[in-house]
Scaffold this active site. Structure first.
Site, PDB file in Angstrom:
ATOM      1  N   SER A   8       0.847  -1.196   0.000  1.00 17.62           N
ATOM      2  CA  SER A   8       0.000   0.000   0.000  1.00 17.62           C
ATOM      3  C   SER A   8       0.884   1.249   0.000  1.00 17.62           C
ATOM      4  CB  SER A   8      -0.895  -0.002   1.247  1.00 17.62           C
ATOM      5  OG  SER A   8      -1.680   1.164   1.253  1.00 17.62           O
ATOM      6  N   HIS A  33      -1.218  -1.230  -4.225  1.00 19.53           N
ATOM      7  CA  HIS A  33      -2.506  -0.822  -3.672  1.00 19.53           C
ATOM      8  C   HIS A  33      -2.477   0.703  -3.478  1.00 19.53           C
ATOM      9  CE1 HIS A  33      -6.136  -1.509  -1.214  1.00 19.53           C
ATOM     10  NE2 HIS A  33      -5.655  -0.581  -0.398  1.00 19.53           N
ATOM     11  N   ASP A  35      -4.683   3.982  -2.198  1.00 23.49           N
ATOM     12  CA  ASP A  35      -5.863   4.430  -1.464  1.00 23.49           C
ATOM     13  C   ASP A  35      -6.288   5.821  -1.902  1.00 23.49           C
ATOM     14  OD1 ASP A  35      -6.160   2.235   0.505  1.00 23.49           O
ATOM     15  OD2 ASP A  35      -4.161   2.865   1.119  1.00 23.49           O
ATOM     16  N   MET A  37      -8.840   8.775  -0.720  1.00 20.60           N
ATOM     17  CA  MET A  37      -9.678   9.193   0.413  1.00 20.60           C
ATOM     18  C   MET A  37     -10.127  10.633   0.206  1.00 20.60           C
ATOM     19  SD  MET A  37      -7.370   7.803   3.554  1.00 20.60           S
ATOM     20  CE  MET A  37      -6.394   6.332   3.471  1.00 20.60           C
ATOM     21  N   HIS A  67      -8.241   1.568  -4.309  1.00 21.57           N
ATOM     22  CA  HIS A  67      -9.200   1.381  -3.212  1.00 21.57           C
ATOM     23  C   HIS A  67      -9.873   2.732  -2.955  1.00 21.57           C
ATOM     24  CE1 HIS A  67      -9.608   0.415   1.404  1.00 21.57           C
ATOM     25  NE2 HIS A  67     -10.765   0.523   0.804  1.00 21.57           N
ATOM     26  N   MET A  69     -12.091   5.117  -1.200  1.00 22.06           N
ATOM     27  CA  MET A  69     -12.775   5.408   0.064  1.00 22.06           C
ATOM     28  C   MET A  69     -13.364   6.811  -0.016  1.00 22.06           C
ATOM     29  SD  MET A  69      -9.931   3.803   2.638  1.00 22.06           S
ATOM     30  CE  MET A  69      -8.655   3.868   1.413  1.00 22.06           C
ATOM     31  N   MET A 138     -11.919  -5.144   5.169  1.00 17.64           N
ATOM     32  CA  MET A 138     -11.146  -4.174   5.946  1.00 17.64           C
ATOM     33  C   MET A 138     -10.902  -4.764   7.333  1.00 17.64           C
ATOM     34  SD  MET A 138     -10.373  -1.639   4.057  1.00 17.64           S
ATOM     35  CE  MET A 138      -9.470  -0.801   5.374  1.00 17.64           C
ATOM     36  N   ASP A 176      -6.981  -5.827   4.221  1.00 23.99           N
ATOM     37  CA  ASP A 176      -6.316  -4.524   4.243  1.00 23.99           C
ATOM     38  C   ASP A 176      -6.397  -3.919   5.643  1.00 23.99           C
ATOM     39  OD1 ASP A 176      -5.261  -2.042   3.641  1.00 23.99           O
ATOM     40  OD2 ASP A 176      -6.933  -1.399   2.378  1.00 23.99           O
TER      41      ASP A 176
END
Ligand code: DX5
Ligand code: ZN
Length: 219
Positions: A8, A33, A35, A37, A67, A69, A138, A176
């Site tokens: 990540s 990975h 993220d 957000m 991913h 979010m 998660m 994760d």
């Protein structure tokens, strides 16, 4: 199914990102990975489309596992596909129209994942299982790297693994949050096939030998 390690990037040192990605590539990492957000779905902000485009340029054939979010995931799909995402994972809790979103993501010819927060029950997957390429459990509350693995998630991983087998679908089971050298073995034993690791890799001085140790732990 071969167990995949998905580092990540949130945990990486940004000032050395290019060097880090080259190292990961040399270590045979197949997926990164990333993220995203929005400061709304989760109390943190991370990565915009332009950064993903830049990462794609260095990553080349390493797949980008995005991913998402965010509160309105539908806004970002087109741009993420254009930026080079190979998988887009949306949160079950982020939209009442998951099926529609999955359909849109798949229509671009890329993989789709569905993520479940720790408190979200797994039966929400039942009627969309034929669409999903990756289920993301998660194992911390989403938003930050460096948190501790929530222990009851071990049982959830096991239940989802059994669910995937019972549905007889080709689907990765990704975990994760809070994965380290101490718990990765058990996570894999319980059926996880795709392991996201942030701080436990990137806080180490020697990334190469850390990746090797993670590999050995899941052999
Ligand atoms: C947290 C993110 C994770 C994070 C994991 O919301 O989804 O991908 O980077 O970091 P660690 O492995 O440190 O828990
Ligand atoms: Zn993540």
């Amino acid at each position: 199914m071969e167990v995949k390690l998905s580092p990540s990037i949130l945990g990486a040192n940004f000032l050395k990102l290019e060097e880090t990605i080259v190292k990961l590539k040399k270590q045979g990492i197949k997926e990164l990975h990333i993220d995203i957000m929005d400061g709304h779905f989760v109390p943190n902000i991370a990565f915009g489309i332009d950064q993903i485009k830049m990462i794609k340029q260095i990553a080349c054939d390493i797949e980008l596992d995005v991913h998402l979010m965010v509160t309105n995931p539908e806004i970002f799909i087109d741009a993420l596909v254009e930026a080079g995402a190979n998988t887009i994972t949306i949160h079950q809790e982020s939209s009442p129209h998951i099926y529609n979103l999955m359909y849109i993501i798949k229509s671009f010819g890329i993989k789709v994942g569905v993520a479940l927060n720790p408190a979200t029950p797994i039966n929400t997957l039942k009627h969309i299982s034929h669409m999903v390429n990756k289920i993301l459990i998660m194992t911390v509350e989403p938003g930050f790297g460096g948190q501790s693995f929530i222990e009851p998630m071990m049982e959830k991983i096991n239940e989802v693994s059994n669910f995937i087998k019972s549905e007889n679908i080709e689907c990765e089971l990704q975990v994760d949050g809070g994965i380290n050298l101490e718990n990765i073995g058990k996570v894999v034993e319980n059926g996880a096939t795709n392991i996201v690791v942030g701080s436990a890799i990137f806080r180490e001085e020697d990334i190469d030998s850390t990746i090797k140790r993670f590999r050995e732990a899941i052999l």
